[in-house]
Design a protein around this motif. Structure first.
Motif, PDB file in Angstrom:
ATOM      1  N   PHE A  15      -7.024  -1.181   8.332  1.00 23.22           N
ATOM      2  CA  PHE A  15      -6.359  -1.063   7.036  1.00 23.22           C
ATOM      3  C   PHE A  15      -6.855  -2.125   6.052  1.00 23.22           C
ATOM      4  O   PHE A  15      -6.935  -1.869   4.850  1.00 23.22           O
ATOM      5  N   ASP A  19      -8.487  -1.170   2.674  1.00 20.73           N
ATOM      6  CA  ASP A  19      -7.850  -1.663   1.463  1.00 20.73           C
ATOM      7  C   ASP A  19      -8.872  -2.307   0.530  1.00 20.73           C
ATOM      8  O   ASP A  19      -8.850  -2.083  -0.680  1.00 20.73           O
ATOM      9  N   TYR A  22     -11.052   0.487  -0.882  1.00 16.20           N
ATOM     10  CA  TYR A  22     -10.259   1.298  -1.809  1.00 16.20           C
ATOM     11  C   TYR A  22     -10.059   0.575  -3.136  1.00 16.20           C
ATOM     12  O   TYR A  22     -10.196   1.155  -4.205  1.00 16.20           O
ATOM     13  N   TRP A  23      -9.722  -0.721  -3.068  1.00 18.77           N
ATOM     14  CA  TRP A  23      -9.509  -1.464  -4.298  1.00 18.77           C
ATOM     15  C   TRP A  23     -10.804  -1.589  -5.097  1.00 18.77           C
ATOM     16  O   TRP A  23     -10.810  -1.475  -6.318  1.00 18.77           O
ATOM     17  N   THR A  32      -3.571   0.338  -3.377  1.00 20.36           N
ATOM     18  CA  THR A  32      -3.941  -0.953  -2.790  1.00 20.36           C
ATOM     19  C   THR A  32      -2.710  -1.644  -2.216  1.00 20.36           C
ATOM     20  O   THR A  32      -2.758  -2.215  -1.125  1.00 20.36           O
ATOM     21  N   THR A  33      -1.605  -1.567  -2.931  1.00 24.55           N
ATOM     22  CA  THR A  33      -0.366  -2.177  -2.442  1.00 24.55           C
ATOM     23  C   THR A  33       0.144  -1.460  -1.199  1.00 24.55           C
ATOM     24  O   THR A  33       0.608  -2.105  -0.248  1.00 24.55           O
ATOM     25  N   LEU A  35      -1.646   0.149   1.023  1.00 30.11           N
ATOM     26  CA  LEU A  35      -2.498  -0.233   2.145  1.00 30.11           C
ATOM     27  C   LEU A  35      -2.241  -1.679   2.577  1.00 30.11           C
ATOM     28  O   LEU A  35      -2.300  -1.992   3.770  1.00 30.11           O
ATOM     29  N   ALA A  36      -1.942  -2.554   1.627  1.00 29.15           N
ATOM     30  CA  ALA A  36      -1.615  -3.938   1.979  1.00 29.15           C
ATOM     31  C   ALA A  36      -0.323  -3.993   2.796  1.00 29.15           C
ATOM     32  O   ALA A  36      -0.216  -4.766   3.761  1.00 29.15           O
TER      33      ALA A  36
END
Length: 136
Positions: A15, A19, A22-23, A32-33, A35-36
């Motif tokens: 992840f 992430d 993705y970002w 992004t959040t 996935l974080a």
């Protein structure tokens, strides 16, 4: 169970990489959040399982039967713990939480009723199998 801990650690690393990629490509803060948060949740579960296994290994004075590569199915025989056959208390907790949620929409008086109900139902669920002086 040690394998399960490392599986969740691996998910957290996956992840993390996802992430970052993705970002970099999307610049979208919601994904992004999300996935974080997935990184945090997978790491939290892995951390919990890892330290639970360490505690159980110390209590058993050796590796657990499911981590033994030479282990047999019969090694897992015996009582694993107490599991409630049935309980109505989770239903009451859920209904009380629903009353609190509906109270946020319809009025504060329902929040108060739901809070009292959830307090009583949580106490009932915690002391359901209590066999001491104050058993009900």
């Amino acid at each position: 169970m040690r394998v399960q801990a490392f599986m969740f650690y691996g998910c957290a690393v996956f992840f993390l990489i996802t992430d970052i990629v993705y970002w970099y490509w999307s610049k979208d803060w919601t994904g992004t959040t999300a996935l974080a948060l997935s990184i945090g949740l997978a790491g939290l579960i892995g951390f919990y399982i890892h330290f639970t296994v360490r505690r159980l290994e110390r209590a058993n004075a050796g590796p657990l039967y499911e981590d033994d590569p030479e282990g047999e199915i019969a090694d897992a025989a015996g009582e694993l713990g107490f599991f409630s056959p049935h309980s109505w208390w989770p239903l009451y907790v859920g209904l009380s939480a629903a009353a609190i949620t509906l109270g946020l929409v319809f009025g504060w008086w329902l929040v108060i009723i739901g809070s009292v109900a959830i307090l009583m139902s949580v106490i009932g669920m915690v002391f359901e199998y209590y066999r001491g002086h104050f058993a009900h």
